[in-house]
Motif scaffolding. Structure first.
Motif, PDB file in Angstrom:
ATOM      1  N   GLY A   1       3.476  -5.781  -8.215  1.00 37.96           N
ATOM      2  CA  GLY A   1       4.366  -6.796  -8.036  1.00 37.96           C
ATOM      3  C   GLY A   1       2.744  -7.594  -7.196  1.00 37.96           C
ATOM      4  N   VAL A   2       1.583  -7.094  -6.945  1.00 38.85           N
ATOM      5  CA  VAL A   2       0.901  -8.494  -6.565  1.00 38.85           C
ATOM      6  C   VAL A   2      -0.178  -8.814  -7.822  1.00 38.85           C
ATOM      7  CG1 VAL A   2      -1.671  -8.026  -5.856  1.00 38.85           C
ATOM      8  CG2 VAL A   2       0.151  -6.542  -5.294  1.00 38.85           C
ATOM      9  N   THR A   3      -0.274 -10.387  -8.578  1.00 36.16           N
ATOM     10  CA  THR A   3      -0.658 -10.775  -9.220  1.00 36.16           C
ATOM     11  C   THR A   3      -2.484 -11.088  -8.663  1.00 36.16           C
ATOM     12  OG1 THR A   3       1.255 -12.078  -8.820  1.00 36.16           O
ATOM     13  CG2 THR A   3      -0.772 -13.014 -10.570  1.00 36.16           C
ATOM     14  N   MET A   4      -3.148 -10.141  -9.791  1.00 40.83           N
ATOM     15  CA  MET A   4      -4.869 -10.613  -9.259  1.00 40.83           C
ATOM     16  C   MET A   4      -4.933 -11.254 -10.113  1.00 40.83           C
ATOM     17  SD  MET A   4      -5.196  -7.821  -7.611  1.00 40.83           S
ATOM     18  CE  MET A   4      -6.729  -7.575  -7.084  1.00 40.83           C
TER      19      MET A   4
ATOM     20  N   VAL B   1      -1.601 -12.908  -4.351  1.00 38.63           N
ATOM     21  CA  VAL B   1      -2.015 -13.047  -5.159  1.00 38.63           C
ATOM     22  C   VAL B   1      -3.198 -13.073  -4.587  1.00 38.63           C
ATOM     23  CG1 VAL B   1      -2.726 -15.087  -6.889  1.00 38.63           C
ATOM     24  CG2 VAL B   1      -0.552 -15.483  -5.684  1.00 38.63           C
ATOM     25  N   VAL B   2      -4.471 -12.180  -5.190  1.00 35.14           N
ATOM     26  CA  VAL B   2      -5.396 -12.028  -4.854  1.00 35.14           C
ATOM     27  C   VAL B   2      -6.687 -12.129  -5.655  1.00 35.14           C
ATOM     28  CG1 VAL B   2      -6.028  -9.992  -3.820  1.00 35.14           C
ATOM     29  CG2 VAL B   2      -4.022 -10.107  -3.746  1.00 35.14           C
TER      30      VAL B   2
ATOM     31  N   ALA C   1      -4.409   0.582  -6.943  1.00 34.65           N
ATOM     32  CA  ALA C   1      -3.404  -1.011  -8.355  1.00 34.65           C
ATOM     33  C   ALA C   1      -2.147  -1.541  -8.045  1.00 34.65           C
ATOM     34  CB  ALA C   1      -3.258   0.421  -9.053  1.00 34.65           C
ATOM     35  N   TRP C   2      -3.065  -2.900  -6.705  1.00 37.90           N
ATOM     36  CA  TRP C   2      -1.987  -2.981  -6.082  1.00 37.90           C
ATOM     37  C   TRP C   2      -0.862  -4.098  -7.232  1.00 37.90           C
ATOM     38  CZ3 TRP C   2      -6.145  -5.562  -2.404  1.00 37.90           C
ATOM     39  CH2 TRP C   2      -6.189  -4.842  -1.307  1.00 37.90           C
TER      40      TRP C   2
ATOM     41  N   VAL D   1       1.105  -1.380   0.272  1.00 32.20           N
ATOM     42  CA  VAL D   1      -0.722  -0.132   0.263  1.00 32.20           C
ATOM     43  C   VAL D   1       1.072   1.134  -0.123  1.00 32.20           C
ATOM     44  CG1 VAL D   1      -1.436   1.654   1.664  1.00 32.20           C
ATOM     45  CG2 VAL D   1      -2.091  -0.963   1.096  1.00 32.20           C
ATOM     46  N   ASP D   2       1.766   1.023   1.335  1.00 32.63           N
ATOM     47  CA  ASP D   2       3.055   2.659   0.677  1.00 32.63           C
ATOM     48  C   ASP D   2       3.780   2.193  -0.516  1.00 32.63           C
ATOM     49  OD1 ASP D   2       5.212   4.177   2.338  1.00 32.63           O
ATOM     50  OD2 ASP D   2       6.071   3.027   1.059  1.00 32.63           O
ATOM     51  N   ALA D   3       3.600   1.352  -1.670  1.00 35.44           N
ATOM     52  CA  ALA D   3       4.323   1.333  -3.478  1.00 35.44           C
ATOM     53  C   ALA D   3       2.675   2.689  -3.655  1.00 35.44           C
ATOM     54  CB  ALA D   3       4.065   0.509  -3.650  1.00 35.44           C
ATOM     55  N   CYS D   4       2.001   2.025  -3.318  1.00 32.15           N
ATOM     56  CA  CYS D   4       0.785   2.802  -4.751  1.00 32.15           C
ATOM     57  C   CYS D   4       0.173   4.003  -3.825  1.00 32.15           C
ATOM     58  CB  CYS D   4      -0.677   2.517  -3.841  1.00 32.15           C
ATOM     59  SG  CYS D   4      -0.644   0.167  -4.387  1.00 32.15           S
ATOM     60  N   LEU D   5       0.959   4.130  -2.381  1.00 34.40           N
ATOM     61  CA  LEU D   5       0.152   5.900  -1.525  1.00 34.40           C
ATOM     62  C   LEU D   5       1.759   6.645  -2.831  1.00 34.40           C
ATOM     63  CD1 LEU D   5      -0.175   5.292   1.527  1.00 34.40           C
ATOM     64  CD2 LEU D   5      -1.660   5.751  -0.168  1.00 34.40           C
ATOM     65  N   ALA D   6       3.221   6.732  -2.923  1.00 29.85           N
ATOM     66  CA  ALA D   6       3.675   6.716  -3.023  1.00 29.85           C
ATOM     67  C   ALA D   6       3.628   7.329  -4.662  1.00 29.85           C
ATOM     68  CB  ALA D   6       5.688   5.855  -2.842  1.00 29.85           C
TER      69      ALA D   6
END
Ligand code: CS2
Length: 498
Positions: A285-288, A269-270, A280-281, A48-53
């Protein structure tokens, strides 16, 4: 001296430390997380920190502890900031994470938690509360007799359990005309979203049964109108030690009351089912995916299954950490054989690359910079072994494939439990079944009777046609472990300890 990590001091950290470069004051809460422990802070909070950045502003996290005030006490004076230390043999990389905006302690103020959960800005509730907090009875259904469930049914406005909080919040949001949040389970359970959904609907039914005439029933709404996607989470996060705190403070030049240690690897993996939106995970690197099942099974059975084997056999062999145990040639050989036994139980045609996966696991388990304690993983075996070991063992029996290694993990768990207060320190690890387990193990019954009684207590393989066979296979190992420890158990498997 202003010597503590906080909004006021973060900009003065040494240049090598990565810090939040976004305006934290402009971020609003979008996620409530239940169980704001070290795992969450090394995993989801970092994504989430990466999304905020990246410029998102609506997905800050409100962290909730369901039990202890420790995390809040450490992080609130730091404005929610903490250091994530990513460690391997190449060294340590420090990053301050800014995604946790505030922290709440449920037992102190359940009303504040419910207020957060009913805030229309909250669109996702995530959970890492550990396996035992789902309060499942031995047959997997909701444990209706658990005192906290009984409490929550009688006191819906001041709950203690995740089920109580989520159900009351879902009811209040519906009454207020606020769309429901999406509930994202991030614990190591198979089909974790569906499992939580089922338990929550069971809880809502019990609530409905006690409601007064005129109250709107909730179970159907919770069943049909609230999304519970599943997810597979992975990052190894050893408990922070005082030595870690001291070292990090030296590197930062200021104190951080609770830095979190982790490895470079991370995976999430979500199942992509978020009717109320999500960050926008996938950009980070998040696998949707549509179906998390195969990834969950692979992780639970290969990573977590091996972890439990390494923990119990490691403890019985005198190894305090995973890397030390994994460097023991007997344990290493055993883990390879365990993987070979479990891999055929994984779904075919789902594109899983088990060879690459286990090769990577071997590297991760060899990370000497983590000092991941075997005793940490040994906790709560009764809650972990069903999905890590028992499920694959039963499938081996059904398929008629070899089954000798998975069963040793169950025997090693029983023997390690019995060794506490004898060859292992008293309370070296704990289990929710400790009271009954210890009373049973103190009787020192023959191996077969012991294993049968443990299976009854823990509900392992309940009502399964292969239950008796499985018990007998576990008992053979327990005889060896009792007689001469892992050396004899390994020798019987053709693994020679040097
Ligand atoms: C471990 C897990 O403590 C345990 O039982 O097996 O916490 C493991 O480290 C994580 O699931 C890794 O993602």
């Amino acid at each position: 001296m202003n010597s503590r990590l906080s909004n006021a001091t973060v900009a003065s950290l040494p240049g090598a430390v990565v810090i939040p470069r976004y305006d934290r004051g402009a971020v609003t809460p979008g996620i409530v997380h239940l169980g704001v422990g070290a795992f969450h802070r090394a995993h989801q909070a970092a994504y989430v920190d990466a999304c905020l950045a990246d410029g998102e502003t609506g997905w800050g996290i409100i962290g909730v502890s369901l039990r202890s005030p420790d995390t809040r006490d450490a992080l609130s004076p730091q404005d929610g900031l903490y250091t994530l230390a990513v460690r391997d043999s190449a060294g340590e990389r420090l990053q301050v994470i800014g995604s946790i905006l505030s922290l709440l302690v449920a037992p102190e103020d359940p009303g504040a938690v419910l207020a957060a959960l009913t805030d229309p800005r909250i669109r996702i509730v995530t959970l890492t509360i550990t396996e035992k907090a789902y309060l499942r009875a031995a047959d997997g259904s909701l444990d209706e007799n658990h005192p906290d469930i009984v409490h929550d049914l009688a006191n819906p406005g001041s709950p203690k359990t995740a089920h109580g909080f989520l159900t009351e919040a879902i009811a209040r949001r519906r009454a207020a005309g606020t769309p429901p949040f999406t509930v994202l389970c991030c614990d190591n359970l198979p089909a974790n979203g569906a499992t939580l959904h089922r338990l929550l609907v069971e809880f809502a039914k019990l609530r409905d049964a006690r409601a007064s005439a005129g109250d709107r029933p909730l179970a159907g709404y919770a069943a049909d109108d609230v999304a519970f996607p599943s997810s597979m989470v992975d990052r190894i996060v050893p408990a922070t030690t005082d030595a870690d705190r001291t070292r990090i403070a030296q590197e930062l030049g200021i104190e951080d009351a609770w830095p979190v240690m982790t490895e470079p690897f991370r995976q999430w993996v979500v199942e992509d089912r978020f009717p109320a939106g999500r960050p926008a995970w996938e950009k980070f690197g998040v696998t949707m995916v549509e179906d998390v099942g195969p990834f969950e099974d692979m992780k639970l059975r290969l990573l977590n299954g091996a972890h439990s084997g390494i923990a119990y056999l490691g403890l019985l062999s005198g190894h305090a950490t995973v890397d030390r145990a994994f460097a023991d040639p007997s344990i290493r050989q055993f883990v390879d054989a365990l993987w070979a036994e479990a891999i055929p139980t994984l779904p075919e045609g789902a594109g899983l690359d088990t060879a690459a996966y286990t090769a990577e696991l071997a590297e991760r388990f060899s990370n000497t910079a983590l000092a991941h304690r075997t005793a940490q993983i040994a906790n709560d075996g009764s809650q972990k072994l069903p999905q890590r070991i028992i499920a694959s063992a039963l499938e081996c029996l059904e398929a008629g494939t070899e089954l000798v290694h998975l069963t040793l993990v169950v025997a090693a768990w029983i023997e390690a439990c019995a060794a506490r207060g004898k060859t292992l320190p008293e309370g070296h690890f704990t289990d929710p079944l400790d009271a009954v387990l210890t009373a049973l193990l103190d009787q020192q019954l023959p191996a077969n009777e012991t294993v049968t009684a443990v299976f009854d207590l823990a509900g392992f393989a309940k009502d399964h046609a292969e239950r008796r066979t499985l018990i007998e296979l576990v008992a053979v190992h327990l005889v060896h472990l009792r007689r001469e420890g892992p050396v004899l158990a390994f020798a019987a498997l053709g693994i020679n300890s040097r």
